[in-house]
Write a protein that holds these residues in place. Structure first.
Motif, short mmCIF file in Angstrom:
data_model
loop_
_atom_site.label_atom_id
_atom_site.label_comp_id
_atom_site.label_asym_id
_atom_site.label_seq_id
_atom_site.Cartn_x
_atom_site.Cartn_y
_atom_site.Cartn_z
N GLY A 161 26.25 23.18 52.39
CA GLY A 161 26.74 22.18 51.46
C GLY A 161 27.82 22.79 50.59
N PRO A 162 28.49 21.97 49.82
CA PRO A 162 29.54 22.52 48.97
C PRO A 162 28.95 23.39 47.86
CG PRO A 162 29.34 20.14 48.67
CD PRO A 162 28.41 20.53 49.77
N PHE A 163 29.48 24.59 47.72
CA PHE A 163 29.11 25.56 46.69
C PHE A 163 27.65 26.00 46.77
CE2 PHE A 163 32.51 22.86 44.95
CZ PHE A 163 33.51 23.81 44.94
N THR A 164 27.05 25.93 47.95
CA THR A 164 25.66 26.36 48.09
C THR A 164 25.55 27.63 48.92
OG1 THR A 164 25.32 25.02 50.05
CG2 THR A 164 24.78 24.01 47.92
N GLY A 165 26.60 28.41 48.97
CA GLY A 165 26.57 29.64 49.74
C GLY A 165 26.02 30.80 48.94
N VAL A 166 26.32 31.99 49.38
CA VAL A 166 25.81 33.20 48.76
C VAL A 166 26.37 33.38 47.35
CG1 VAL A 166 25.83 35.71 48.94
CG2 VAL A 166 25.36 34.34 50.94
N TRP A 167 27.63 33.07 47.15
CA TRP A 167 28.22 33.21 45.82
C TRP A 167 27.57 32.24 44.84
CZ3 TRP A 167 32.07 36.63 44.14
CH2 TRP A 167 32.57 37.47 45.13
N GLY A 168 27.40 30.99 45.24
CA GLY A 168 26.73 30.01 44.38
C GLY A 168 25.28 30.37 44.15
N GLY A 169 24.61 30.87 45.18
CA GLY A 169 23.23 31.29 45.04
C GLY A 169 23.09 32.48 44.11
N ALA A 170 24.03 33.42 44.18
CA ALA A 170 23.99 34.57 43.28
C ALA A 170 24.19 34.12 41.83
CB ALA A 170 25.06 35.58 43.67
N LEU A 171 25.07 33.16 41.65
CA LEU A 171 25.27 32.62 40.30
C LEU A 171 24.02 31.92 39.80
CD1 LEU A 171 27.38 32.35 38.08
CD2 LEU A 171 28.08 30.21 39.14
N ALA A 172 23.36 31.16 40.67
CA ALA A 172 22.11 30.50 40.29
C ALA A 172 21.02 31.52 39.98
CB ALA A 172 21.65 29.56 41.41
N ALA A 173 20.93 32.57 40.78
CA ALA A 173 19.94 33.63 40.52
C ALA A 173 20.21 34.30 39.19
CB ALA A 173 19.96 34.66 41.65
N PHE A 174 21.46 34.51 38.88
CA PHE A 174 21.84 35.12 37.61
C PHE A 174 21.48 34.22 36.43
CE2 PHE A 174 25.31 35.44 34.42
CZ PHE A 174 24.94 36.65 33.87
N VAL A 175 21.82 32.95 36.53
CA VAL A 175 21.56 32.01 35.42
C VAL A 175 20.05 31.82 35.21
CG1 VAL A 175 21.80 29.61 34.70
CG2 VAL A 175 23.76 30.85 35.60
N PHE A 176 19.28 31.73 36.29
CA PHE A 176 17.85 31.50 36.16
C PHE A 176 17.06 32.79 35.97
CE2 PHE A 176 18.97 27.45 38.14
CZ PHE A 176 18.34 26.59 37.25
#
Length: 166
Positions: free
Chosen positions: A117-132
């Motif tokens: 999906g859009p922005f659901t790759g590794v970079w987006g996931g790393a950002l989500a992991a960082f924020v959460f």
């Protein structure tokens, strides 16, 4: 040799990631599905720990030195965790760091990355992991497994589409 390196480097880039690398390898360079899968996964797996590590370091430096960055990141962390805490439903600090809680956080991160999906790759996931605030190794494992699944799906879809057209 250069074509393989280009596919690996494309897999490391934000937004393009494995999707674009697989399309490039199969469509332009005429690599086999297995070869392009291994190249794109290796490029993605190489970059995962560096993204997570440097996100933390960059945020720490910005929060220490730039007032507006400190205000924004403090707001972002508190807002996100307050707004989405009910999804994790771990009120006690001991429960929130339990193996069960860590598993579900990692699984949510895996699911976020594994389905294209859009922005659901590794970079987006790393950002989500960082924020959460997901632990380093938990997020590395979840992102790596998600990257393998999404690369397999992309290889099947893109390889099948190219095979259908030819």
């Amino acid at each position: 040799m250069w074509h393989e390196l280009i596919v690996i480097l494309f897999a490391m880039t934000p937004t393009i990631e494995a999707h674009g690398a697989i399309a490039l390898g199969i469509g332009l360079f005429k690599f086999s599905a297995g070869k392009v899968f291994l190249l794109s996964v290796s490029g993605t797996l190489i970059i995962i720990p560096f993204i997570i590590f440097f996100l933390h370091k960059i945020a720490d430096v910005l929060m220490e030195r730039v007032y507006l960055a400190n205000r924004f990141l403090t707001w972002l962390f508190s807002y996100t965790r307050k707004r989405h805490a009910h999804h994790f439903a771990f009120n006690d600090a001991e429960i929130a760091d339990s193996p069960r809680a860590r598993f579900f956080k990692g699984f949510a991160l895996f699911a976020f990355v594994a389905f294209p999906g859009p922005f659901t790759g590794v970079w987006g996931g790393a950002l989500a992991a960082f924020v959460f605030g997901i632990r380093f190794w938990d997020s590395v494992i979840a992102l790596a497994l998600g990257a393998v699944v999404v690369a397999a799906l992309d290889t099947l879809i893109i390889g099948g589409f190219v095979h259908f057209l030819s």
